[in-house]
Design an enzyme around this catalytic site. Structure first.
Site, PDB file in Angstrom:
ATOM      1  N   THR A 100      39.382  47.796  44.247  1.00  0.00           N
ATOM      2  CA  THR A 100      39.203  46.918  43.092  1.00  0.00           C
ATOM      3  C   THR A 100      39.142  45.502  43.625  1.00  0.00           C
ATOM      4  O   THR A 100      40.109  44.986  44.191  1.00  0.00           O
ATOM      5  CB  THR A 100      40.359  47.067  42.096  1.00  0.00           C
ATOM      6  OG1 THR A 100      40.396  48.420  41.632  1.00  0.00           O
ATOM      7  CG2 THR A 100      40.184  46.131  40.910  1.00  0.00           C
ATOM      8  N   LYS A 175      35.898  47.951  35.986  1.00  0.00           N
ATOM      9  CA  LYS A 175      37.299  48.127  36.373  1.00  0.00           C
ATOM     10  C   LYS A 175      38.166  47.025  35.789  1.00  0.00           C
ATOM     11  O   LYS A 175      39.327  47.265  35.421  1.00  0.00           O
ATOM     12  CB  LYS A 175      37.427  48.162  37.897  1.00  0.00           C
ATOM     13  CG  LYS A 175      38.855  48.385  38.403  1.00  0.00           C
ATOM     14  CD  LYS A 175      39.449  49.706  37.953  1.00  0.00           C
ATOM     15  CE  LYS A 175      40.900  49.879  38.383  1.00  0.00           C
ATOM     16  NZ  LYS A 175      41.075  50.086  39.830  1.00  0.00           N
ATOM     17  N   LYS A 243      47.012  41.312  41.470  1.00  0.00           N
ATOM     18  CA  LYS A 243      45.727  40.919  42.048  1.00  0.00           C
ATOM     19  C   LYS A 243      44.584  41.209  41.085  1.00  0.00           C
ATOM     20  O   LYS A 243      43.707  40.381  40.856  1.00  0.00           O
ATOM     21  CB  LYS A 243      45.533  41.654  43.375  1.00  0.00           C
ATOM     22  CG  LYS A 243      44.177  41.455  44.041  1.00  0.00           C
ATOM     23  CD  LYS A 243      43.210  42.620  43.766  1.00  0.00           C
ATOM     24  CE  LYS A 243      43.700  43.928  44.364  1.00  0.00           C
ATOM     25  NZ  LYS A 243      42.712  45.028  44.161  1.00  0.00           N
TER      26      LYS A 243
END
Length: 294
Positions: A100, A175, A243
């Site tokens: 990701t 995502k 993150k």
């Protein structure tokens, strides 16, 4: 392209990467692995994978290269660094990043790969450690149709839901939408448990009542039992979720979209990091509430 007997490279064998590479090995792929910590490749090597000392060495002779690392900075180093895989891979190689990461970085990788006669797909996954172990991951893909069609047998070996969302970066944007939805359901699940406990209820009995109704969510059914059992081991690290939330928030800001729930979730996971929970699973958000650390 068949998985059986295909020569592939798998770079990044952490919590999820090890299971994913393992499924490909069992399907008959010939795999060369690289990880910054060689010890984490031990089970794969014992199962028949070969070891490479650098990412560049790992991709030699591979028709497909998979990467699954931690942060966008790691992706950039793996692809563009001194031992980067774009320059090392042969023409025609398909590079697939399961990490990701930043959508703009995925676009940059695709452009550089194409300029060298190579191809890339950004293919972040959802499902955590359970999904990786059970080969039931959702895989969100960005890139060209031809490369997707060639790699889909590999995707179907490690995942259950595989959808090409659009061109380079589209997988990463999908995502981000996924992580935003998770943030909302995780926060809701934690606050539901805290509320139930504060009201003097047995939270496990409450879960039995609400887990099958309109409140049902993956987070409620899978993360709440871990919270109540005191299991805060990382199926997905809190530091990695932070993150992801930051990438999503930066992308939203660049599109001039205001997402207050996302901003709240990012703040909560910054607190998680500040309070020493970065290495725990996302379900450790419960501890932030329970221990009065908000």
């Amino acid at each position: 392209m068949n998985v059986n007997e295909s020569q592939i490279a798998f770079i990044g064998t952490g919590v999820m990467g090890t299971s994913m590479a393992g499924h490909l090995l069992k399907a008959g792929a010939k795999i060369t692995v690289y990880n910054r910590t060689k010890e984490k490749t031990k089970t794969l090597i014992e199962s028949g994978a070969a070891w490479a000392d650098t990412p560049a060495a790992a991709v030699k002779g591979a028709s497909v290269v998979f990467t699954m690392v931690g942060y966008p900075a790691d992706v950039e180093e793996i692809y563009f660094g001194k031992n980067g895989i774009i320059n090392a891979a042969a023409a025609g190689t398909i590079l697939v990043d399961f990490t990701t990461s930043d959508p703009e970085l995925s676009i940059r990788i695709a452009e550089e790969a194409l300029s060298q006669g190579k191809f890339s797909l950004d293919a972040p996954v959802s499902g955590g450690d359970l999904g990786a172990r059970n080969a039931s991951l959702a895989i969100m893909v960005g890139g060209d149709q031809q490369s997707f069609d060639k790699v889909i047998p590999f995707f179907q070996t490690v995942g259950k839901t595989v959808i090409l969302q659009g061109g380079p970066g589209a997988g990463q944007h999908t995502k981000m939408a996924n992580q935003i939805a998770i943030a909302g359901s995780l926060c809701g699940a934690v606050e539901a448990v805290i509320y139930a406990e504060s009201a003097g209820l047995d939270p496990k009995r409450v879960l039995d009542s609400i887990g099958g109704g309109a409140a049902q969510s993956w987070q409620l059914l899978n993360m709440v039992p871990r919270m109540l059992d005191g299991n805060f081991d990382p199926g997905f690290y809190s530091k990695h979720f932070l993150k992801d939330l930051r990438i999503a928030l930066n992308s939203a800001r660049s599109m001039k979209v205001k997402l207050p729930m996302l901003e709240m979730a990012e703040h909560l996971f910054e607190l998680m990091s500040d309070k020493g929970f970065a290495e725990k699973g996302t379900q450790a958000l419960y501890l932030l509430y329970r221990n009065g650390l908000l």
